[in-house]
Scaffold this motif. Sequence first.
Motif, short mmCIF file in Angstrom:
data_model
loop_
_atom_site.label_atom_id
_atom_site.label_comp_id
_atom_site.label_asym_id
_atom_site.label_seq_id
_atom_site.Cartn_x
_atom_site.Cartn_y
_atom_site.Cartn_z
N TYR A 52 -1.21 -2.73 -8.85
CA TYR A 52 -0.72 -1.50 -8.22
C TYR A 52 -0.49 -0.45 -9.29
CZ TYR A 52 0.25 -4.10 -3.91
OH TYR A 52 0.14 -4.84 -2.76
N PHE A 53 -1.06 0.74 -9.10
CA PHE A 53 -0.81 1.90 -9.95
C PHE A 53 -0.11 2.95 -9.08
CE2 PHE A 53 -4.68 -0.19 -11.32
CZ PHE A 53 -4.48 -0.36 -12.68
N GLN A 54 1.12 3.26 -9.41
CA GLN A 54 1.95 4.06 -8.51
C GLN A 54 2.68 5.18 -9.23
OE1 GLN A 54 2.62 3.01 -4.88
NE2 GLN A 54 0.62 2.18 -5.45
N LEU A 114 3.75 6.02 -4.20
CA LEU A 114 2.41 5.96 -3.61
C LEU A 114 1.38 6.00 -4.72
CD1 LEU A 114 1.23 9.13 -3.74
CD2 LEU A 114 2.79 9.39 -1.84
N GLY A 115 0.20 5.48 -4.42
CA GLY A 115 -0.85 5.41 -5.43
C GLY A 115 -2.00 4.59 -4.93
N THR A 116 -2.47 3.67 -5.75
CA THR A 116 -3.65 2.88 -5.40
C THR A 116 -3.45 1.44 -5.83
OG1 THR A 116 -6.07 2.82 -5.58
CG2 THR A 116 -4.84 3.36 -7.57
N TRP A 148 -10.76 -0.88 -4.31
CA TRP A 148 -9.60 -0.01 -4.44
C TRP A 148 -9.08 0.36 -3.05
CZ3 TRP A 148 -7.56 1.62 -9.16
CH2 TRP A 148 -8.36 1.38 -10.29
N LEU A 149 -7.74 0.34 -2.88
CA LEU A 149 -7.12 0.79 -1.63
C LEU A 149 -5.96 1.73 -1.96
CD1 LEU A 149 -6.76 -2.47 0.52
CD2 LEU A 149 -8.52 -0.74 0.69
N PHE A 150 -5.79 2.75 -1.13
CA PHE A 150 -4.58 3.56 -1.21
C PHE A 150 -3.40 2.68 -0.81
CE2 PHE A 150 -1.44 6.48 0.67
CZ PHE A 150 -1.28 7.36 -0.40
N SER A 151 -2.23 2.88 -1.44
CA SER A 151 -1.09 2.02 -1.16
C SER A 151 0.22 2.76 -1.37
CB SER A 151 -1.12 0.77 -2.06
OG SER A 151 -1.15 1.12 -3.43
N ILE A 152 1.27 2.22 -0.77
CA ILE A 152 2.62 2.73 -0.95
C ILE A 152 3.56 1.55 -1.20
CG2 ILE A 152 2.25 4.78 0.49
CD1 ILE A 152 3.74 3.37 2.74
N THR A 153 4.70 1.82 -1.80
CA THR A 153 5.74 0.81 -1.95
C THR A 153 7.09 1.45 -1.64
OG1 THR A 153 6.50 1.13 -4.25
CG2 THR A 153 4.41 -0.02 -3.94
N ARG A 190 11.00 -5.27 -3.16
CA ARG A 190 10.09 -4.21 -2.77
C ARG A 190 9.12 -4.71 -1.72
NH1 ARG A 190 8.88 -2.21 -8.45
NH2 ARG A 190 8.14 -4.35 -8.49
N LEU A 191 8.71 -3.80 -0.83
CA LEU A 191 7.55 -4.01 0.03
C LEU A 191 6.36 -3.28 -0.58
CD1 LEU A 191 8.99 -3.63 3.64
CD2 LEU A 191 8.25 -5.74 2.52
N LEU A 192 5.20 -3.93 -0.64
CA LEU A 192 3.99 -3.38 -1.24
C LEU A 192 2.93 -3.33 -0.14
CD1 LEU A 192 4.05 -5.78 -4.33
CD2 LEU A 192 5.10 -3.52 -4.19
#
Length: 211
Positions: free
Chosen positions: A101-103, A126-128, A142-147, A167-169
């Motif tokens: 995760y890169f956030q 947020l990030g990827t 690669w997916l867009f993601s939030i934590t 944390r929730l990822l």
Amino acid sequence: SVLYRPFYLSLLLIILSSFFPNKAFAQAEIFGFGGYQVSSDVTVSQGEVIVHSNPNYGAAISFEAERGVQAEILWIGQQTTMDLQQNNGITEPLFDIGIHYFQFGVIYDFRQVSVQKVFPFMSFSLGTTLFTPTNGEYSDEWLFSITFGGGGKFYISNNVGIRLQARLLLPLNFSGGGMWCGSGGCGAVVGTWTSFLQADVTGGIFVRLGK
């Protein structure tokens, strides 16, 4: 090389931090952590992909934005394995995979006074997310993601403390027909992902620069 990937990702955090003003860096916190990350199963056309729970690790750099609010650059890494539980009940091993995760996010400190040594916080980012199969036959995804999550900070001196958090990822849904396909065939032909949820509990030491 998979072995050197954590080093390169940590270096990326340092490089990104160089774009922040010197004044912000003077109040930066450097945080290294480890913990445990769990995953939900993923529904695919042949059955369920099982992403095994495993330890995780990471690093972060945060900068004071205003009183009680920090901007944070964050990397979380995990090495794990995947199995395919087919609709006929047979479980087939797939491959090892790295999940990174890169956030970029914010931390809200619930600190009543500046001298308070123990206080809770909440975080959002947020990030990827990068999925990297260790089998060279299969491509990265690669997916867009939030934590989001929360925890507590515990200062043990003026500039050093312990940070604990849960944390929730959440990599966001997508659809596709050829995820993890290579010259040797497809590890799992994905029609549409259902929601994929990860969560972690981590702890580590942070060092606050400046006064």
